[in-house]
Write a protein that holds these residues in place. Structure first.
Motif, mmCIF file in Angstrom:
data_model
loop_
_atom_site.group_PDB
_atom_site.id
_atom_site.type_symbol
_atom_site.label_atom_id
_atom_site.label_comp_id
_atom_site.label_asym_id
_atom_site.label_seq_id
_atom_site.Cartn_x
_atom_site.Cartn_y
_atom_site.Cartn_z
ATOM 1 N N GLU A 108 7.408 38.986 72.641
ATOM 2 C CA GLU A 108 8.414 39.438 73.600
ATOM 3 C C GLU A 108 9.596 40.015 72.829
ATOM 4 N N PRO A 109 10.212 41.079 73.339
ATOM 5 C CA PRO A 109 11.363 41.647 72.630
ATOM 6 C C PRO A 109 12.546 40.676 72.635
ATOM 7 N N VAL A 110 13.308 40.679 71.544
ATOM 8 C CA VAL A 110 14.501 39.850 71.445
ATOM 9 C C VAL A 110 15.702 40.719 71.816
ATOM 10 N N ILE A 111 16.343 40.375 72.906
ATOM 11 C CA ILE A 111 17.495 41.138 73.402
ATOM 12 C C ILE A 111 18.769 40.552 72.805
ATOM 13 N N GLY A 112 19.581 41.391 72.185
ATOM 14 C CA GLY A 112 20.868 40.950 71.659
ATOM 15 C C GLY A 112 20.829 40.348 70.273
ATOM 16 N N ALA A 113 19.747 40.536 69.529
ATOM 17 C CA ALA A 113 19.697 40.066 68.141
ATOM 18 C C ALA A 113 20.632 40.920 67.285
ATOM 19 N N THR A 114 21.236 40.309 66.290
ATOM 20 C CA THR A 114 22.129 41.020 65.385
ATOM 21 C C THR A 114 21.336 41.541 64.197
ATOM 22 N N VAL A 115 21.432 42.842 63.947
ATOM 23 C CA VAL A 115 20.771 43.473 62.806
ATOM 24 C C VAL A 115 21.873 44.051 61.926
ATOM 25 N N SER A 116 21.943 43.603 60.665
ATOM 26 C CA SER A 116 22.983 44.082 59.760
ATOM 27 C C SER A 116 22.399 44.318 58.375
ATOM 28 N N VAL A 117 23.214 44.942 57.524
ATOM 29 C CA VAL A 117 22.817 45.222 56.142
ATOM 30 C C VAL A 117 23.377 44.122 55.259
ATOM 31 N N LYS A 118 22.517 43.529 54.436
ATOM 32 C CA LYS A 118 22.940 42.446 53.550
ATOM 33 C C LYS A 118 24.039 42.939 52.610
ATOM 34 N N PHE A 119 25.073 42.126 52.429
ATOM 35 C CA PHE A 119 26.231 42.387 51.577
ATOM 36 C C PHE A 119 27.156 43.462 52.140
ATOM 37 N N GLN A 120 26.909 43.950 53.352
ATOM 38 C CA GLN A 120 27.784 44.956 53.969
ATOM 39 C C GLN A 120 27.933 44.606 55.439
ATOM 40 N N SER A 121 28.799 43.654 55.717
ATOM 41 C CA SER A 121 28.925 43.132 57.073
ATOM 42 C C SER A 121 29.438 44.162 58.079
ATOM 43 N N SER A 122 30.030 45.252 57.591
ATOM 44 C CA SER A 122 30.541 46.262 58.518
ATOM 45 C C SER A 122 29.435 47.169 59.059
ATOM 46 N N LEU A 123 28.246 47.092 58.484
ATOM 47 C CA LEU A 123 27.126 47.909 58.948
ATOM 48 C C LEU A 123 26.177 47.033 59.761
ATOM 49 N N GLY A 124 26.201 47.199 61.072
ATOM 50 C CA GLY A 124 25.329 46.386 61.896
ATOM 51 C C GLY A 124 25.263 46.895 63.320
ATOM 52 N N THR A 125 24.343 46.299 64.070
ATOM 53 C CA THR A 125 24.144 46.651 65.467
ATOM 54 C C THR A 125 23.461 45.477 66.150
ATOM 55 N N THR A 126 23.226 45.597 67.457
ATOM 56 C CA THR A 126 22.458 44.604 68.198
ATOM 57 C C THR A 126 21.282 45.290 68.873
ATOM 58 N N THR A 127 20.271 44.508 69.170
ATOM 59 C CA THR A 127 19.089 45.065 69.816
ATOM 60 C C THR A 127 19.338 45.249 71.307
ATOM 61 N N GLY A 128 18.660 46.231 71.881
ATOM 62 C CA GLY A 128 18.790 46.534 73.302
ATOM 63 C C GLY A 128 17.834 45.721 74.144
ATOM 64 N N VAL A 129 17.668 46.122 75.406
ATOM 65 C CA VAL A 129 16.837 45.367 76.349
ATOM 66 C C VAL A 129 15.351 45.388 75.983
ATOM 67 N N ASP A 130 14.933 46.342 75.176
ATOM 68 C CA ASP A 130 13.535 46.384 74.723
ATOM 69 C C ASP A 130 13.389 45.852 73.303
ATOM 70 N N GLY A 131 14.465 45.277 72.743
ATOM 71 C CA GLY A 131 14.433 44.773 71.374
ATOM 72 C C GLY A 131 14.582 45.872 70.344
ATOM 73 N N ASP A 132 14.870 47.095 70.778
ATOM 74 C CA ASP A 132 14.971 48.245 69.882
ATOM 75 C C ASP A 132 16.358 48.339 69.255
ATOM 76 N N PHE A 133 16.412 48.914 68.060
ATOM 77 C CA PHE A 133 17.684 49.177 67.409
ATOM 78 C C PHE A 133 17.561 50.410 66.524
ATOM 79 N N SER A 134 18.700 50.979 66.195
ATOM 80 C CA SER A 134 18.802 52.099 65.259
ATOM 81 C C SER A 134 20.051 51.855 64.434
ATOM 82 N N LEU A 135 19.932 51.996 63.109
ATOM 83 C CA LEU A 135 21.045 51.669 62.231
ATOM 84 C C LEU A 135 21.059 52.614 61.037
ATOM 85 N N SER A 136 22.240 53.131 60.710
ATOM 86 C CA SER A 136 22.407 53.947 59.503
ATOM 87 C C SER A 136 22.740 53.025 58.348
#
Length: 100
Positions: free
Chosen positions: A33-61
């Motif tokens: 099942e998709p995880v809604i609202g999970a935090t996805v970030s870059v290790k050692f760079q806390s300013s780079l991150g996002t959360t997953t959407g209603v389908d568990g999808d994310f996009s991050l630079s």
């Protein structure tokens, strides 16, 4: 001549800024099942991150294709995922009974 050199210098700096980013897209799952609202970030760079959407999808630079993603959600074990040049990922999280 001086203006031409300035133009080339500006274009060189701009191209380094534009191509220094690497976009990664993915989906976070738990028990198929998709995880809604999970935090996805870059290790050692806390300013780079996002959360997953209603389908568990994310996009991050991220800074480059060798970055390490950290994925967190309450009640699930943290996932550390080295990208290793991949631009698309599927992340499966498991329950963390100790936190509950």
């Amino acid at each position: 001549m001086k203006k031409i050199l300035q133009l080339f210098a500006l274009l060189f700096l701009w191209s380094n800024c534009v191509f220094a980013q690497f976009t990664v897209e993915g989906t976070v799952y738990s028990a198929d099942e998709p995880v809604i609202g999970a935090t996805v970030s870059v290790k050692f760079q806390s300013s780079l991150g996002t959360t997953t959407g209603v389908d568990g999808d994310f996009s991050l630079s991220v800074p480059d294709g060798d970055a390490i993603l950290l994925v967190n959600y309450i009640g699930l074990k943290q996932v550390e995922l080295p990208l290793e040049g991949r631009s698309t990922v599927k992340i499966v999280m498991v329950e963390d009974n100790l936190l509950l």
